[in-house]
Each structure stands twice: as structure tokens, then as C-alpha cells.
Scaffold this motif. Structure first.
Motif, mmCIF file in Angstrom:
data_model
loop_
_atom_site.group_PDB
_atom_site.id
_atom_site.type_symbol
_atom_site.label_atom_id
_atom_site.label_comp_id
_atom_site.label_asym_id
_atom_site.label_seq_id
_atom_site.Cartn_x
_atom_site.Cartn_y
_atom_site.Cartn_z
ATOM 1 N N MET A 1 0.834 -1.178 0.000
ATOM 2 C CA MET A 1 0.000 0.000 0.000
ATOM 3 C C MET A 1 0.880 1.243 0.000
ATOM 4 S SD MET A 1 -3.042 -0.999 2.620
ATOM 5 C CE MET A 1 -2.091 -1.955 3.772
ATOM 6 N N ARG A 2 0.476 2.255 -0.705
ATOM 7 C CA ARG A 2 1.272 3.462 -0.838
ATOM 8 C C ARG A 2 0.753 4.535 0.103
ATOM 9 N NH1 ARG A 2 1.106 5.354 -6.659
ATOM 10 N NH2 ARG A 2 -0.265 6.995 -6.009
ATOM 11 N N VAL A 3 1.643 5.249 0.738
ATOM 12 C CA VAL A 3 1.255 6.336 1.635
ATOM 13 C C VAL A 3 1.162 7.619 0.836
ATOM 14 C CG1 VAL A 3 1.914 7.637 3.675
ATOM 15 C CG2 VAL A 3 2.411 5.214 3.556
ATOM 16 N N MET A 4 0.023 8.336 1.003
ATOM 17 C CA MET A 4 -0.161 9.593 0.272
ATOM 18 C C MET A 4 0.638 10.697 0.954
ATOM 19 S SD MET A 4 -4.183 9.718 -0.756
ATOM 20 C CE MET A 4 -4.478 10.759 0.593
ATOM 21 N N GLU A 5 1.181 11.610 0.135
ATOM 22 C CA GLU A 5 1.825 12.789 0.687
ATOM 23 C C GLU A 5 0.742 13.820 0.945
ATOM 24 O OE1 GLU A 5 4.941 14.350 -1.645
ATOM 25 O OE2 GLU A 5 5.958 12.429 -1.833
ATOM 26 N N ILE A 6 0.730 14.368 2.145
ATOM 27 C CA ILE A 6 -0.294 15.339 2.509
ATOM 28 C C ILE A 6 0.336 16.719 2.460
ATOM 29 C CG2 ILE A 6 -1.811 16.090 4.362
ATOM 30 C CD1 ILE A 6 -1.965 13.166 5.190
ATOM 31 N N LEU B 1 -13.360 -11.659 11.885
ATOM 32 C CA LEU B 1 -13.224 -10.229 11.668
ATOM 33 C C LEU B 1 -12.220 -9.620 12.645
ATOM 34 C CD1 LEU B 1 -14.408 -8.040 9.857
ATOM 35 C CD2 LEU B 1 -16.179 -7.659 11.563
ATOM 36 N N ARG B 2 -12.272 -10.051 13.911
ATOM 37 C CA ARG B 2 -11.338 -9.528 14.914
ATOM 38 C C ARG B 2 -9.905 -9.922 14.586
ATOM 39 N NH1 ARG B 2 -11.255 -12.041 20.722
ATOM 40 N NH2 ARG B 2 -10.147 -13.549 19.453
ATOM 41 N N ASP B 3 -9.706 -11.173 14.188
ATOM 42 C CA ASP B 3 -8.353 -11.642 13.888
ATOM 43 C C ASP B 3 -7.795 -11.018 12.619
ATOM 44 O OD1 ASP B 3 -8.471 -13.143 16.165
ATOM 45 O OD2 ASP B 3 -8.946 -15.021 15.135
ATOM 46 N N SER B 4 -8.684 -10.563 11.729
ATOM 47 C CA SER B 4 -8.203 -9.950 10.486
ATOM 48 C C SER B 4 -7.463 -8.645 10.755
ATOM 49 C CB SER B 4 -9.369 -9.702 9.527
ATOM 50 O OG SER B 4 -10.216 -8.667 10.015
ATOM 51 N N LEU B 5 -7.719 -8.015 11.906
ATOM 52 C CA LEU B 5 -6.996 -6.790 12.261
ATOM 53 C C LEU B 5 -5.503 -7.041 12.422
ATOM 54 C CD1 LEU B 5 -9.274 -5.076 14.916
ATOM 55 C CD2 LEU B 5 -8.586 -4.162 12.713
ATOM 56 N N LYS B 6 -5.143 -8.254 12.833
ATOM 57 C CA LYS B 6 -3.740 -8.565 13.110
ATOM 58 C C LYS B 6 -3.035 -9.179 11.900
ATOM 59 C CE LYS B 6 -5.351 -9.817 17.690
ATOM 60 N NZ LYS B 6 -5.630 -10.930 18.573
ATOM 61 N N ASP B 7 -3.777 -9.429 10.836
ATOM 62 C CA ASP B 7 -3.220 -10.162 9.693
ATOM 63 C C ASP B 7 -2.983 -9.193 8.532
ATOM 64 O OD1 ASP B 7 -2.540 -11.879 7.709
ATOM 65 O OD2 ASP B 7 -4.289 -13.178 7.886
ATOM 66 N N ASP B 8 -1.708 -8.843 8.315
ATOM 67 C CA ASP B 8 -1.376 -7.895 7.245
ATOM 68 C C ASP B 8 -1.716 -8.449 5.865
ATOM 69 O OD1 ASP B 8 -0.484 -6.046 9.034
ATOM 70 O OD2 ASP B 8 1.627 -6.650 8.912
ATOM 71 N N ASP B 9 -1.528 -9.757 5.664
ATOM 72 C CA ASP B 9 -1.847 -10.349 4.363
ATOM 73 C C ASP B 9 -3.342 -10.234 4.069
ATOM 74 O OD1 ASP B 9 0.759 -11.003 3.924
ATOM 75 O OD2 ASP B 9 0.568 -13.036 4.742
ATOM 76 N N TYR B 10 -4.164 -10.481 5.097
ATOM 77 C CA TYR B 10 -5.617 -10.387 4.913
ATOM 78 C C TYR B 10 -6.009 -8.957 4.545
ATOM 79 C CZ TYR B 10 -10.601 -10.433 5.968
ATOM 80 O OH TYR B 10 -11.956 -10.303 5.876
ATOM 81 N N LEU B 11 -5.433 -7.982 5.278
ATOM 82 C CA LEU B 11 -5.753 -6.584 4.996
ATOM 83 C C LEU B 11 -5.259 -6.176 3.611
ATOM 84 C CD1 LEU B 11 -4.931 -4.996 8.465
ATOM 85 C CD2 LEU B 11 -7.176 -5.390 7.485
ATOM 86 N N GLY B 12 -4.067 -6.658 3.252
ATOM 87 C CA GLY B 12 -3.533 -6.336 1.918
ATOM 88 C C GLY B 12 -4.393 -6.908 0.807
#
Length: 199
Positions: A1-6, A171-182
Motif C-alpha cells: 500500500m502506498r502512503v499519500m503525501e499530505i 473479523l477480529r483476527d483480520s486486524l492482526k493479519d497484514d496479508d488479509y488486509l492487503g
């Protein structure tokens, strides 16, 4: 994921509003599944309450009007049915009470604190199945009908409660899983530019 410049305060506020909105939506879903796993919907609570009331009524009717139930075994069964039915009424009678600090609420709190399985709708569903089975053991038509209904409500509570609990933990465990979020992010990043547009 890319971070936007603000670059401006307006973008900071927009970014903050968007992230708090997403957090609110996620938290809302998480709380919804937790509530469903612990309390169950009214389609479980209301039939369970009235089913337990029907068990008390049919058991009392059998003991008063049917001399065949005047045996030691039937009386012991009836006492167990009364105990479990009253427990069900206390656990599911919330919609009938207007005082959240009343006796029923304190009893329910004490029961669920000491027996954590009663906090979850699937745990109470097992209790309903047991109550229904005991009522059917009296082998009288009204008791069979009430017991069958209560067992059906209990089976529904176990199935729905287990599904809701699984969804909550997933759903709760998905918060800790970077692959799931990605993966979830990539599914909605249609043009693959590293951003998700609002629509």
C-alpha cells in the motif's frame, strides 16, 4: 500500500475523516457480530422465552391433570424442566423488562459471570435442547409439542450462534493479519493505483 503525501490542512482533515469513518464502519461490524454471538437476535430470544414459558405450563398441566405422571421419575423430570425453564426465562427475558438494574438483570449477570457458556447464544441453545428433550420424555402430547419447539429453537440458536461467533473471531483476527488486509485492499483497488476511491 502506498502512503499519500499530505500537502495541505484540508487534505489532513479529509484523510482523518475518511480513516475515522472506515474505523467506525469496521467497529460497527465487529460489534454487530459480537452482539449476535452473545445475545442472538430477537428471532432466537423471543421464541426461547415463550418456549420456556410453554414448558412450565405444559409440565404443570401434566402434573395436575394426568395421573400417569404421578411417579417418582415424572416428578424428578418435572423438577428439572422447571429449573431449566426458569433459567431460560431469566436469561432471555430482557425484552420483557424495562428496568436494566432489576432483579432479573442481576440474576442474569450473576449466571453469565459464573457460567460463561451462557453468555453465548450457542451455549444457551444447548440448554434449550436439553429442556426440550426432558419435556419430550414426559411422553404427553402438549409436552411433546412444547419440547419439540424448544429443541428446534435450541438447534437454531446453536447453529446461528456458532456462525456469529466464527464471523466475530474472523473479523477480529483480520486486524492482526497484514496479508488479509492487503488482499482486502487489493480487491477494492480496481485501477491498481495504490488508492481506493470512495465509490
Amino acid at each position: 500500500m502506498r502512503v499519500m503525501e499530505i500537502t495541505s490542512p484540508v487534505e489532513v482533515v479529509a484523510e482523518s475523516n475518511a480513516s475515522s469513518s472506515l474505523y467506525g464502519v469496521f467497529n460497527g461490524h465487529l460489534m454487530k457480530w459480537r452482539f449476535e454471538a452473545e445475545e442472538g437476535g430477537p428471532f432466537i430470544r423471543v421464541p426461547a422465552f415463550f418456549g420456556a414459558t410453554a414448558l412450565v405450563t405444559t409440565t404443570t398441566y401434566a402434573l395436575i391433570f394426568d395421573p400417569n405422571t404421578w411417579t417418582i421419575l415424572s416428578i424428578v423430570l418435572s423438577l428439572f424442566i422447571y429449573a431449566i425453564s426458569l433459567l431460560c426465562i431469566v436469561l432471555e427475558g430482557r425484552f420483557m423488562c424495562t428496568n436494566p438494574l432489576g432483579i432479573r438483570a442481576h440474576l442474569r449477570s450473576a449466571l453469565t459471570r459464573r457460567n460463561r457458556v451462557f453468555r453465548f447464544v450457542w451455549g444457551r441453545g444447548i440448554l434449550y435442547i436439553i429442556a426440550g428433550g426432558l419435556s419430550c420424555a414426559l411422553i404427553l402430547i402438549p409436552s411433546l409439542i412444547a419440547g419439540g419447539f424448544m429443541a428446534l429453537v435450541g438447534f437454531s440458536a446453536v447453529v446461528f450462534g456458532a456462525y456469529s461467533a466464527r464471523m466475530f473471531y474472523k473479523l477480529r483476527d483480520s486486524l492482526k493479519d497484514d496479508d488479509y488486509l492487503g488482499n482486502a485492499f487489493n480487491r477494492f483497488d480496481y485501477d491498481k493505483d495504490g488508492f481506493i476511491t470512495l465509490p
